[in-house]
Design a protein around this motif. Structure first.
Motif, PDB file in Angstrom:
ATOM      1  N   CYS A 130     -37.194   0.300   1.477  1.00 58.96           N
ATOM      2  CA  CYS A 130     -37.837   1.601   1.662  1.00 58.96           C
ATOM      3  C   CYS A 130     -37.650   2.485   0.428  1.00 58.96           C
ATOM      4  CB  CYS A 130     -37.261   2.278   2.903  1.00 58.96           C
ATOM      5  SG  CYS A 130     -38.293   3.605   3.538  1.00 58.96           S
ATOM      6  N   GLY A 131     -36.961   1.980  -0.560  1.00 61.39           N
ATOM      7  CA  GLY A 131     -36.744   2.716  -1.799  1.00 61.39           C
ATOM      8  C   GLY A 131     -35.307   3.169  -1.953  1.00 61.39           C
ATOM      9  N   GLY A 132     -34.932   3.406  -3.175  1.00 55.85           N
ATOM     10  CA  GLY A 132     -33.585   3.875  -3.485  1.00 55.85           C
ATOM     11  C   GLY A 132     -32.579   2.743  -3.551  1.00 55.85           C
ATOM     12  N   PRO A 133     -31.417   3.045  -4.116  1.00 52.94           N
ATOM     13  CA  PRO A 133     -30.380   2.020  -4.268  1.00 52.94           C
ATOM     14  C   PRO A 133     -29.673   1.699  -2.951  1.00 52.94           C
ATOM     15  CG  PRO A 133     -29.577   4.125  -5.059  1.00 52.94           C
ATOM     16  CD  PRO A 133     -31.031   4.326  -4.711  1.00 52.94           C
ATOM     17  N   ARG A 134     -29.052   0.511  -2.898  1.00 55.18           N
ATOM     18  CA  ARG A 134     -28.245   0.141  -1.735  1.00 55.18           C
ATOM     19  C   ARG A 134     -26.919   0.865  -1.746  1.00 55.18           C
ATOM     20  NH1 ARG A 134     -26.738  -4.978  -2.536  1.00 55.18           N
ATOM     21  NH2 ARG A 134     -28.062  -5.355  -4.327  1.00 55.18           N
ATOM     22  N   TYR A 135     -26.337   1.016  -2.934  1.00 54.60           N
ATOM     23  CA  TYR A 135     -25.058   1.704  -3.089  1.00 54.60           C
ATOM     24  C   TYR A 135     -24.870   2.047  -4.558  1.00 54.60           C
ATOM     25  CZ  TYR A 135     -23.087  -2.739  -4.772  1.00 54.60           C
ATOM     26  OH  TYR A 135     -22.825  -3.879  -5.476  1.00 54.60           O
ATOM     27  N   TYR A 136     -23.743   2.647  -4.876  1.00 60.20           N
ATOM     28  CA  TYR A 136     -23.449   3.055  -6.249  1.00 60.20           C
ATOM     29  C   TYR A 136     -22.118   2.465  -6.705  1.00 60.20           C
ATOM     30  CZ  TYR A 136     -27.113   6.558  -5.797  1.00 60.20           C
ATOM     31  OH  TYR A 136     -28.316   7.186  -5.627  1.00 60.20           O
ATOM     32  N   LEU A 137     -22.046   2.137  -7.979  1.00 60.83           N
ATOM     33  CA  LEU A 137     -20.793   1.734  -8.609  1.00 60.83           C
ATOM     34  C   LEU A 137     -20.200   2.958  -9.298  1.00 60.83           C
ATOM     35  CD1 LEU A 137     -21.958  -1.578 -10.349  1.00 60.83           C
ATOM     36  CD2 LEU A 137     -20.506  -1.372  -8.317  1.00 60.83           C
ATOM     37  N   VAL A 138     -18.889   3.065  -9.284  1.00 63.68           N
ATOM     38  CA  VAL A 138     -18.183   4.128  -9.993  1.00 63.68           C
ATOM     39  C   VAL A 138     -17.537   3.489 -11.213  1.00 63.68           C
ATOM     40  CG1 VAL A 138     -16.287   5.798  -9.846  1.00 63.68           C
ATOM     41  CG2 VAL A 138     -17.775   5.410  -7.864  1.00 63.68           C
ATOM     42  N   TYR A 139     -17.693   4.140 -12.372  1.00 69.02           N
ATOM     43  CA  TYR A 139     -17.133   3.569 -13.599  1.00 69.02           C
ATOM     44  C   TYR A 139     -16.709   4.650 -14.572  1.00 69.02           C
ATOM     45  CZ  TYR A 139     -21.635   4.523 -15.882  1.00 69.02           C
ATOM     46  OH  TYR A 139     -22.749   5.133 -16.411  1.00 69.02           O
ATOM     47  N   CYS A 140     -15.886   4.249 -15.537  1.00 68.86           N
ATOM     48  CA  CYS A 140     -15.446   5.133 -16.607  1.00 68.86           C
ATOM     49  C   CYS A 140     -16.404   4.962 -17.780  1.00 68.86           C
ATOM     50  CB  CYS A 140     -14.015   4.779 -17.032  1.00 68.86           C
ATOM     51  SG  CYS A 140     -13.465   5.674 -18.504  1.00 68.86           S
ATOM     52  N   ALA A 141     -17.046   6.054 -18.172  1.00 70.28           N
ATOM     53  CA  ALA A 141     -18.028   5.995 -19.264  1.00 70.28           C
ATOM     54  C   ALA A 141     -17.378   5.705 -20.614  1.00 70.28           C
ATOM     55  CB  ALA A 141     -18.807   7.303 -19.324  1.00 70.28           C
ATOM     56  N   GLN A 142     -16.085   5.948 -20.747  1.00 71.21           N
ATOM     57  CA  GLN A 142     -15.391   5.723 -22.020  1.00 71.21           C
ATOM     58  C   GLN A 142     -15.130   4.234 -22.280  1.00 71.21           C
ATOM     59  OE1 GLN A 142     -14.876   8.255 -24.132  1.00 71.21           O
ATOM     60  NE2 GLN A 142     -15.852   9.542 -22.602  1.00 71.21           N
ATOM     61  N   THR A 143     -14.971   3.459 -21.218  1.00 70.71           N
ATOM     62  CA  THR A 143     -14.589   2.056 -21.384  1.00 70.71           C
ATOM     63  C   THR A 143     -15.646   1.058 -20.913  1.00 70.71           C
ATOM     64  OG1 THR A 143     -13.436   2.143 -19.253  1.00 70.71           O
ATOM     65  CG2 THR A 143     -12.117   2.562 -21.243  1.00 70.71           C
ATOM     66  N   THR A 144     -16.719   1.543 -20.316  1.00 66.97           N
ATOM     67  CA  THR A 144     -17.798   0.678 -19.835  1.00 66.97           C
ATOM     68  C   THR A 144     -18.971   0.757 -20.801  1.00 66.97           C
ATOM     69  OG1 THR A 144     -17.162   1.015 -17.519  1.00 66.97           O
ATOM     70  CG2 THR A 144     -19.416   0.266 -17.918  1.00 66.97           C
ATOM     71  N   ASP A 145     -19.542  -0.383 -21.119  1.00 66.98           N
ATOM     72  CA  ASP A 145     -20.767  -0.410 -21.925  1.00 66.98           C
ATOM     73  C   ASP A 145     -21.920  -0.014 -21.003  1.00 66.98           C
ATOM     74  OD1 ASP A 145     -23.063  -0.991 -23.379  1.00 66.98           O
ATOM     75  OD2 ASP A 145     -22.340  -2.947 -24.070  1.00 66.98           O
ATOM     76  N   SER A 146     -22.207   1.291 -20.968  1.00 65.45           N
ATOM     77  CA  SER A 146     -23.213   1.827 -20.045  1.00 65.45           C
ATOM     78  C   SER A 146     -24.593   1.240 -20.287  1.00 65.45           C
ATOM     79  CB  SER A 146     -23.283   3.350 -20.154  1.00 65.45           C
ATOM     80  OG  SER A 146     -22.056   3.924 -19.796  1.00 65.45           O
ATOM     81  N   VAL A 147     -24.944   0.991 -21.543  1.00 68.46           N
ATOM     82  CA  VAL A 147     -26.261   0.424 -21.850  1.00 68.46           C
ATOM     83  C   VAL A 147     -26.383  -0.967 -21.243  1.00 68.46           C
ATOM     84  CG1 VAL A 147     -27.777  -0.354 -23.703  1.00 68.46           C
ATOM     85  CG2 VAL A 147     -26.558   1.825 -23.922  1.00 68.46           C
ATOM     86  N   ALA A 148     -25.382  -1.805 -21.437  1.00 68.47           N
ATOM     87  CA  ALA A 148     -25.408  -3.162 -20.874  1.00 68.47           C
ATOM     88  C   ALA A 148     -25.395  -3.105 -19.346  1.00 68.47           C
ATOM     89  CB  ALA A 148     -24.229  -3.979 -21.387  1.00 68.47           C
ATOM     90  N   LEU A 149     -24.600  -2.191 -18.782  1.00 64.41           N
ATOM     91  CA  LEU A 149     -24.527  -2.061 -17.330  1.00 64.41           C
ATOM     92  C   LEU A 149     -25.886  -1.688 -16.756  1.00 64.41           C
ATOM     93  CD1 LEU A 149     -23.027  -1.893 -14.627  1.00 64.41           C
ATOM     94  CD2 LEU A 149     -22.418   0.474 -15.223  1.00 64.41           C
ATOM     95  N   TYR A 150     -26.528  -0.670 -17.321  1.00 69.29           N
ATOM     96  CA  TYR A 150     -27.826  -0.239 -16.799  1.00 69.29           C
ATOM     97  C   TYR A 150     -28.910  -1.284 -17.041  1.00 69.29           C
ATOM     98  CZ  TYR A 150     -26.655   4.235 -14.832  1.00 69.29           C
ATOM     99  OH  TYR A 150     -26.146   5.220 -14.013  1.00 69.29           O
ATOM    100  N   ARG A 151     -28.819  -2.013 -18.111  1.00 72.33           N
ATOM    101  CA  ARG A 151     -29.790  -3.089 -18.357  1.00 72.33           C
ATOM    102  C   ARG A 151     -29.679  -4.138 -17.245  1.00 72.33           C
ATOM    103  NH1 ARG A 151     -28.432  -4.752 -23.571  1.00 72.33           N
ATOM    104  NH2 ARG A 151     -29.575  -2.948 -24.304  1.00 72.33           N
TER     105      ARG A 151
END
Length: 152
Positions: A81-102
């Motif tokens: 019906c749209g929208g995400p199933r859930y959300y992940l919580v992460y630290c932006a300083q240590t996570t490769d956000s670009v790779a994660l979102y890709r």
């Protein structure tokens, strides 16, 4: 003059062919970077999406931040019906956000196709990102203050 007409025809033909290639939406990317290949076996197809989702989760680093302001959430999947199933919580300083979102974009694309292919339905409530807490240098999803009551 004939060669200029032939060249013009060729260019116009290529332009029309390029414009008629269909949707510009990329095919869902699978676990090895390849396209997710839907087999017609719903369980096997879902397993491919879960494997891709597991790769996204492996990119998440919750530790390494110095404050809650460095913590982020990222949407996972695409409900029918749209929208995400859930959300992940992460630290932006240590996570490769670009790779994660890709990777998460690939999960969502594959899940949208899966939902459409198997004509799935879901509830249509909007799921908000969770509240985030910061404890011991780690980003965490806040626990709800009200326990969910179950009906008898």
């Amino acid at each position: 003059m004939l060669t200029q007409s032939a060249a013009a025809f060729f260019v116009i033909s290529l332009t029309l062919a390029a414009c008629s290639q269909g949707s510009s939406t990329p095919a869902p990317v699978g676990p090895g970077g390849e396209n997710v290949v839907f087999t017609g076996d719903q369980k096997a197809d879902w397993a491919q999406i879960v494997a891709l989702e597991d790769q996204a989760k492996a990119l998440v680093k919750a530790g390494g931040c110095s404050s809650a302001s460095q913590c982020r959430t990222a949407p996972v999947g695409s409900r029918a019906c749209g929208g995400p199933r859930y959300y992940l919580v992460y630290c932006a300083q240590t996570t490769d956000s670009v790779a994660l979102y890709r990777k998460l974009d690939a999960v969502a694309a594959a899940e949208r196709e899966f939902n459409q292919r198997y004509k799935l339905m879901s509830t249509c409530e909007f799921r908000m990102p969770p509240n985030i807490t910061f404890s011991g240098g780690s980003c965490q999803q806040a626990q709800t203050s009200q326990p969910i009551q179950q009906l008898p």
